[in-house]
Design a protein around this motif. Structure first.
Motif, mmCIF file in Angstrom:
data_model
loop_
_atom_site.group_PDB
_atom_site.id
_atom_site.type_symbol
_atom_site.label_atom_id
_atom_site.label_comp_id
_atom_site.label_asym_id
_atom_site.label_seq_id
_atom_site.Cartn_x
_atom_site.Cartn_y
_atom_site.Cartn_z
ATOM 1 N N TYR A 80 0.872 -1.172 0.000
ATOM 2 C CA TYR A 80 0.000 0.000 0.000
ATOM 3 C C TYR A 80 0.910 1.222 0.000
ATOM 4 C CZ TYR A 80 -4.080 2.904 1.338
ATOM 5 O OH TYR A 80 -5.106 3.847 1.386
ATOM 6 N N ASP A 81 1.210 1.740 -1.201
ATOM 7 C CA ASP A 81 2.118 2.867 -1.359
ATOM 8 C C ASP A 81 3.467 2.547 -0.708
ATOM 9 O OD1 ASP A 81 0.045 4.121 -2.706
ATOM 10 O OD2 ASP A 81 -0.635 5.233 -0.953
ATOM 11 N N PHE A 82 3.883 3.329 0.293
ATOM 12 C CA PHE A 82 5.205 3.139 0.887
ATOM 13 C C PHE A 82 5.212 2.101 2.009
ATOM 14 C CE2 PHE A 82 3.104 6.605 3.129
ATOM 15 C CZ PHE A 82 3.359 6.327 4.472
ATOM 16 N N ILE A 83 4.066 1.477 2.271
ATOM 17 C CA ILE A 83 3.954 0.461 3.313
ATOM 18 C C ILE A 83 3.818 -0.925 2.691
ATOM 19 C CG2 ILE A 83 2.486 -0.447 5.163
ATOM 20 C CD1 ILE A 83 4.010 1.983 6.065
ATOM 21 N N THR A 84 4.596 -1.877 3.180
ATOM 22 C CA THR A 84 4.458 -3.284 2.798
ATOM 23 C C THR A 84 4.238 -4.097 4.063
ATOM 24 O OG1 THR A 84 6.007 -2.955 0.962
ATOM 25 C CG2 THR A 84 5.492 -5.222 1.566
ATOM 26 N N VAL A 85 3.240 -4.975 4.030
ATOM 27 C CA VAL A 85 2.914 -5.797 5.189
ATOM 28 C C VAL A 85 3.016 -7.274 4.812
ATOM 29 C CG1 VAL A 85 1.091 -6.424 6.839
ATOM 30 C CG2 VAL A 85 1.425 -4.026 6.207
ATOM 31 N N PHE A 86 3.661 -8.057 5.675
ATOM 32 C CA PHE A 86 3.814 -9.498 5.492
ATOM 33 C C PHE A 86 3.045 -10.199 6.610
ATOM 34 C CE2 PHE A 86 7.500 -7.234 4.006
ATOM 35 C CZ PHE A 86 7.889 -7.853 2.816
ATOM 36 N N ILE A 87 2.164 -11.132 6.254
ATOM 37 C CA ILE A 87 1.328 -11.795 7.263
ATOM 38 C C ILE A 87 1.344 -13.302 7.063
ATOM 39 C CG2 ILE A 87 -0.985 -12.005 8.264
ATOM 40 C CD1 ILE A 87 -1.633 -9.239 7.182
ATOM 41 N N THR A 88 1.621 -14.047 8.136
ATOM 42 C CA THR A 88 1.317 -15.470 8.204
ATOM 43 C C THR A 88 0.373 -15.655 9.377
ATOM 44 O OG1 THR A 88 3.301 -15.882 9.556
ATOM 45 C CG2 THR A 88 3.463 -16.300 7.173
ATOM 46 N N ALA A 89 -0.638 -16.514 9.211
ATOM 47 C CA ALA A 89 -1.666 -16.602 10.250
ATOM 48 C C ALA A 89 -2.255 -17.993 10.366
ATOM 49 C CB ALA A 89 -2.782 -15.594 9.962
ATOM 50 N N GLY A 90 -2.383 -18.442 11.598
ATOM 51 C CA GLY A 90 -3.136 -19.629 11.942
ATOM 52 C C GLY A 90 -3.740 -19.375 13.305
ATOM 53 N N ILE A 91 -4.953 -19.835 13.551
ATOM 54 C CA ILE A 91 -5.601 -19.524 14.822
ATOM 55 C C ILE A 91 -6.242 -20.757 15.444
ATOM 56 C CG2 ILE A 91 -6.070 -17.093 14.308
ATOM 57 C CD1 ILE A 91 -8.961 -17.917 13.656
ATOM 58 N N TYR A 205 -2.623 -2.317 -3.401
ATOM 59 C CA TYR A 205 -3.733 -1.383 -3.234
ATOM 60 C C TYR A 205 -3.794 -0.490 -4.465
ATOM 61 C CZ TYR A 205 -7.068 1.668 -0.940
ATOM 62 O OH TYR A 205 -8.199 2.363 -0.608
ATOM 63 N N SER A 206 -4.864 -0.625 -5.220
ATOM 64 C CA SER A 206 -5.005 0.077 -6.498
ATOM 65 C C SER A 206 -6.049 1.178 -6.396
ATOM 66 C CB SER A 206 -5.410 -0.919 -7.590
ATOM 67 O OG SER A 206 -5.703 -0.249 -8.799
ATOM 68 N N ARG A 207 -5.837 2.232 -7.160
ATOM 69 C CA ARG A 207 -6.818 3.315 -7.228
ATOM 70 C C ARG A 207 -7.467 3.411 -8.604
ATOM 71 N NH1 ARG A 207 -2.577 4.879 -4.041
ATOM 72 N NH2 ARG A 207 -3.130 5.584 -1.943
ATOM 73 N N TYR A 208 -7.109 2.479 -9.492
ATOM 74 C CA TYR A 208 -7.708 2.474 -10.823
ATOM 75 C C TYR A 208 -9.116 1.881 -10.747
ATOM 76 C CZ TYR A 208 -3.081 3.540 -12.595
ATOM 77 O OH TYR A 208 -1.866 4.149 -12.838
ATOM 78 N N GLY A 209 -10.097 2.659 -11.198
ATOM 79 C CA GLY A 209 -11.476 2.199 -11.141
ATOM 80 C C GLY A 209 -12.048 2.197 -9.740
ATOM 81 N N GLY A 210 -11.504 3.022 -8.872
ATOM 82 C CA GLY A 210 -11.940 3.063 -7.477
ATOM 83 C C GLY A 210 -10.944 2.330 -6.592
ATOM 84 N N GLU A 211 -10.835 2.779 -5.353
ATOM 85 C CA GLU A 211 -9.829 2.209 -4.455
ATOM 86 C C GLU A 211 -10.221 0.790 -4.050
ATOM 87 O OE1 GLU A 211 -9.216 4.891 -1.230
ATOM 88 O OE2 GLU A 211 -8.285 6.416 -2.485
ATOM 89 N N HIS A 212 -9.279 -0.150 -4.221
ATOM 90 C CA HIS A 212 -9.556 -1.544 -3.890
ATOM 91 C C HIS A 212 -8.250 -2.334 -3.873
ATOM 92 C CE1 HIS A 212 -9.302 -1.395 -8.247
ATOM 93 N NE2 HIS A 212 -9.138 -2.704 -8.280
ATOM 94 N N VAL A 252 7.108 9.114 -9.360
ATOM 95 C CA VAL A 252 5.944 9.740 -9.982
ATOM 96 C C VAL A 252 5.005 10.230 -8.879
ATOM 97 C CG1 VAL A 252 6.083 8.322 -12.056
ATOM 98 C CG2 VAL A 252 4.663 7.561 -10.146
ATOM 99 N N GLU A 253 4.186 11.190 -9.233
ATOM 100 C CA GLU A 253 3.249 11.754 -8.258
ATOM 101 C C GLU A 253 2.108 10.778 -8.007
ATOM 102 O OE1 GLU A 253 0.523 15.788 -7.575
ATOM 103 O OE2 GLU A 253 1.949 15.649 -9.246
ATOM 104 N N SER A 254 1.827 10.535 -6.742
ATOM 105 C CA SER A 254 0.734 9.639 -6.360
ATOM 106 C C SER A 254 -0.594 10.370 -6.415
ATOM 107 C CB SER A 254 0.963 9.092 -4.947
ATOM 108 O OG SER A 254 -0.188 8.438 -4.465
ATOM 109 N N LEU A 255 -1.656 9.647 -6.760
ATOM 110 C CA LEU A 255 -2.987 10.249 -6.766
ATOM 111 C C LEU A 255 -3.413 10.689 -5.374
ATOM 112 C CD1 LEU A 255 -4.844 7.814 -9.202
ATOM 113 C CD2 LEU A 255 -3.959 10.096 -9.703
ATOM 114 N N SER A 256 -2.816 10.083 -4.347
ATOM 115 C CA SER A 256 -3.170 10.435 -2.974
ATOM 116 C C SER A 256 -2.218 11.470 -2.378
ATOM 117 C CB SER A 256 -3.162 9.177 -2.098
ATOM 118 O OG SER A 256 -1.883 8.596 -2.075
#
Length: 296
Positions: A80-91, A205-212, A252-256
């Motif tokens: 997500y832009d300048f943030i990268t998150v790594f997740i492993t999960a078991g519950i 995280y994309s902003r093309y065609g709406g944030e999703h 490049v300039e970010s849309l946000s």
């Protein structure tokens, strides 16, 4: 920052200021963050196990490590832009006598290519933990986490921008919160077999065609070939990102607002010989890969 998988271990390499709640955690300057899969019946000394693992890869002292029983093919990576998150999960439900062979650790690693104060790193742990609890609640669970969860937050040591806060209304916090909130259910779905992937999953995280959020999958990619016929797409989600090498990409300039690193014209890791070389030598430097390209 560079990351790669080797023998069911995630390695994240760079020059980080980091905070960890995991084994031998705290606040420190580190070069490496490790998330390592152990057997479900693991009973060894976590600290010693990680020290030996790191030493076998030439890493001494300046690292933070996490252990999990979750296979690394279930890893989820979210950009997500300048943030990268790594997740492993078991519950498992920590209030019940669940099967001890069932993986029950949620490990979250947050990386920022922009800088943070020490207090910001610590606040990011709170933000990530709050998002984890909300995600579990949204899934219908009545517990905010497991008994062995851990979080590591790391940022670039020499970044030009330094963030002071990481609450959910800040630039850092809202990205961390959104990535964990979306990524944790995806990681659990893979570990529980509800979503099947042969390797780690990558989300942007994309902003093309709406944030999703978009999961990148090379199978049936509508953009292939995006550069040249016969290209390799093993690293369409580049492990060197953001390399900041202006021979390969540009800001490049970010849309946000602000600037983001764009490498749409880069073909380095699409070249078959280089893709093969990186698979054999995951810690190869960018300069090494560029020299190899000149010989091809």
């Amino acid at each position: 920052m560079r990351y790669f998988l080797e023998n069911n271990t995630l390695f994240i390499r760079g020059r980080f200021r980091a905070a960890s709640t995991g084994v031998n955690g705290g606040l420190a300057d580190v070069t490496t963050i490790v998330n390592h899969t152990v057997p479900h019946n693991f009973e060894g000394d976590p600290s010693r196990h990680l020290e030996l693992l790191a030493a076998r890869h030439g890493i001494f002292n300046d690292f933070f490590g996490l252990l999990t029983a979750v296979d690394m093919r279930h890893l989820c990576v979210l950009q997500y832009d300048f943030i990268t998150v790594f997740i492993t999960a078991g519950i498992t439900n920590p209030t019940l006598n669940d099967d001890p062979k069932t993986p029950h650790t949620i490990n979250i690693i947050v990386y920022s290519q922009e800088g943070m104060r020490d207090a910001t790193l610590l606040e990011s742990i709170i933000t990530a933990t709050g998002a984890k609890a909300q995600a579990l609640h949204n899934l219908g669970h009545d517990f905010p986490g497991t008994t062995t969860d851990a979080v590591v937050v790391a940022c670039e040591r020499d970044a030009a921008i330094t963030h002071t806060y990481a609450g959910t209304l800040t630039e850092v916090g809202r990205r961390v919160h959104a990535a964990v909130l979306y990524g944790l259910p995806e990681a659990l779905a893979r570990q529980q077999g509800k979503v099947r992937r042969s390797g780690p999953s990558f989300f942007i995280y994309s902003r093309y065609g709406g944030e999703h959020w978009v999961e990148w999958k090379k199978e049936d990619c509508p953009y292939y070939p995006c550069h040249f016929a016969g290209q390799r797409c093993d690293y369409c989600y580049c492990p060197c990102y953001p390399c900041r090498d202006e021979e390969l990409g540009e800001w490049v300039e970010s849309l946000s607002g602000g600037n983001v690193w764009a490498c749409t014209r880069c073909t380095l890791l699409h070249q078959p010989e280089i893709a093969d070389y990186v698979r054999r030598n995951p810690e190869a430097t960018l300069a090494e890969l560029k020299r190899l390209r000149e010989k091809i």
